[in-house]
Write a protein that holds these residues in place. Structure first.
Motif, mmCIF file in Angstrom:
data_model
loop_
_atom_site.group_PDB
_atom_site.id
_atom_site.type_symbol
_atom_site.label_atom_id
_atom_site.label_comp_id
_atom_site.label_asym_id
_atom_site.label_seq_id
_atom_site.Cartn_x
_atom_site.Cartn_y
_atom_site.Cartn_z
ATOM 1 N N UNK A 158 0.836 -1.188 0.000
ATOM 2 C CA UNK A 158 0.000 0.000 0.000
ATOM 3 C C UNK A 158 0.884 1.256 0.000
ATOM 4 N N UNK A 159 1.945 1.219 0.827
ATOM 5 C CA UNK A 159 2.857 2.360 0.872
ATOM 6 C C UNK A 159 3.513 2.593 -0.484
ATOM 7 N N UNK A 160 3.925 1.539 -1.146
ATOM 8 C CA UNK A 160 4.569 1.711 -2.454
ATOM 9 C C UNK A 160 3.588 2.247 -3.493
ATOM 10 N N UNK A 161 2.322 1.841 -3.418
ATOM 11 C CA UNK A 161 1.307 2.395 -4.334
ATOM 12 C C UNK A 161 1.140 3.890 -4.094
ATOM 13 N N UNK A 162 1.171 4.301 -2.831
ATOM 14 C CA UNK A 162 1.033 5.714 -2.494
ATOM 15 C C UNK A 162 2.251 6.499 -2.989
ATOM 16 N N UNK B 209 -4.194 4.190 3.890
ATOM 17 C CA UNK B 209 -4.766 3.360 4.940
ATOM 18 C C UNK B 209 -4.643 1.915 4.506
ATOM 19 N N UNK B 210 -4.154 1.076 5.386
ATOM 20 C CA UNK B 210 -4.110 -0.359 5.088
ATOM 21 C C UNK B 210 -4.613 -1.131 6.286
ATOM 22 N N UNK B 211 -5.367 -2.157 5.999
ATOM 23 C CA UNK B 211 -5.947 -2.973 7.055
ATOM 24 C C UNK B 211 -6.898 -3.982 6.465
ATOM 25 N N UNK B 212 -7.919 -4.320 7.254
ATOM 26 C CA UNK B 212 -8.917 -5.281 6.785
ATOM 27 C C UNK B 212 -10.288 -4.637 6.779
ATOM 28 N N UNK B 213 -11.064 -5.031 5.778
ATOM 29 C CA UNK B 213 -12.443 -4.587 5.654
ATOM 30 C C UNK B 213 -13.272 -5.842 5.439
ATOM 31 N N UNK B 214 -14.069 -6.208 6.439
ATOM 32 C CA UNK B 214 -14.849 -7.449 6.405
ATOM 33 C C UNK B 214 -13.946 -8.632 6.064
ATOM 34 N N UNK B 215 -12.806 -8.712 6.763
ATOM 35 C CA UNK B 215 -11.828 -9.797 6.670
ATOM 36 C C UNK B 215 -11.042 -9.843 5.361
ATOM 37 N N UNK B 216 -11.155 -8.838 4.521
ATOM 38 C CA UNK B 216 -10.371 -8.769 3.277
ATOM 39 C C UNK B 216 -9.285 -7.702 3.436
ATOM 40 N N UNK B 217 -8.056 -8.018 3.012
ATOM 41 C CA UNK B 217 -6.982 -7.022 3.046
ATOM 42 C C UNK B 217 -7.340 -5.867 2.125
ATOM 43 N N UNK B 218 -7.158 -4.653 2.628
ATOM 44 C CA UNK B 218 -7.597 -3.470 1.892
ATOM 45 C C UNK B 218 -6.543 -2.376 1.960
ATOM 46 N N UNK B 219 -6.408 -1.633 0.857
ATOM 47 C CA UNK B 219 -5.518 -0.478 0.787
ATOM 48 C C UNK B 219 -6.328 0.682 0.215
ATOM 49 N N UNK B 220 -6.263 1.821 0.876
ATOM 50 C CA UNK B 220 -6.941 3.030 0.378
ATOM 51 C C UNK B 220 -5.928 4.157 0.315
ATOM 52 N N UNK B 221 -5.964 4.920 -0.769
ATOM 53 C CA UNK B 221 -5.081 6.072 -0.951
ATOM 54 C C UNK B 221 -5.905 7.342 -0.846
ATOM 55 N N UNK B 222 -5.331 8.358 -0.197
ATOM 56 C CA UNK B 222 -6.020 9.632 -0.009
ATOM 57 C C UNK B 222 -5.096 10.781 -0.402
ATOM 58 N N UNK B 223 -5.654 11.791 -1.048
ATOM 59 C CA UNK B 223 -4.865 12.969 -1.393
ATOM 60 C C UNK B 223 -4.915 13.996 -0.265
ATOM 61 N N UNK B 224 -5.944 13.931 0.576
ATOM 62 C CA UNK B 224 -6.128 14.900 1.648
ATOM 63 C C UNK B 224 -6.759 14.181 2.833
ATOM 64 N N UNK B 225 -6.627 14.756 3.993
ATOM 65 C CA UNK B 225 -7.207 14.143 5.194
ATOM 66 C C UNK B 225 -7.679 15.271 6.106
ATOM 67 N N UNK B 226 -8.857 15.802 5.830
ATOM 68 C CA UNK B 226 -9.375 16.913 6.625
ATOM 69 C C UNK B 226 -10.337 16.463 7.710
ATOM 70 N N UNK C 75 -14.208 -2.166 9.630
ATOM 71 C CA UNK C 75 -12.836 -1.994 9.164
ATOM 72 C C UNK C 75 -11.891 -1.833 10.347
ATOM 73 N N UNK C 76 -10.667 -2.272 10.140
ATOM 74 C CA UNK C 76 -9.636 -2.135 11.155
ATOM 75 C C UNK C 76 -8.313 -1.982 10.431
ATOM 76 N N UNK C 77 -7.552 -0.938 10.794
ATOM 77 C CA UNK C 77 -6.280 -0.731 10.114
ATOM 78 C C UNK C 77 -5.547 0.483 10.627
ATOM 79 N N UNK C 78 -4.595 0.949 9.821
ATOM 80 C CA UNK C 78 -3.717 2.049 10.204
ATOM 81 C C UNK C 78 -3.709 3.097 9.094
ATOM 82 N N UNK C 79 -3.924 4.355 9.477
ATOM 83 C CA UNK C 79 -3.824 5.475 8.551
ATOM 84 C C UNK C 79 -2.449 6.101 8.726
ATOM 85 N N UNK C 80 -1.714 6.262 7.617
ATOM 86 C CA UNK C 80 -0.343 6.756 7.672
ATOM 87 C C UNK C 80 -0.168 7.915 6.697
#
Length: 81
Positions: free
Chosen positions: A1-5, A15-32, A40-45
């Motif tokens: 996920x970090x390399x994709x970002x 953000x990387x973690x699990x969403x309904x037991x599936x590994x998930x990666x989300x990319x964000x341009x802003x975080x307001x 969901x459970x994971x870490x926002x970096x």
């Protein structure tokens, strides 16, 4: 996920973690605003695009600087969040 970002110039947070037991990666341009989502459970970096200082001890920073700033502000604010 970090390399994709890192490969995406518009990505500032990931953000990387699990969403309904599936590994998930989300990319964000802003975080307001942060919104908690059910299932969901994971870490926002953050991914800084320039050289930044790192706080070596966040607890000491809060105790010595941020707490003082929070308690001496005149406008309402939620401290510690």
């Amino acid at each position: 996920c970090e390399s994709r970002c890192r490969e995406n110039p518009a990505c500032g947070f990931f953000w990387h973690g699990t969403q309904h037991e599936a590994n998930t990666c989300r990319l964000y341009s802003d975080c307001t605003a942060l919104v908690r989502e059910f299932g969901i459970s994971g870490v926002l970096t953050a991914l800084p695009r320039q050289t930044m200082c790192q706080i070596a001890n966040p607890d000491a920073c809060w105790a010595t600087s941020l707490r003082r700033s929070c308690l001496t502000r005149l406008e309402p604010v939620t401290c510690g969040s």
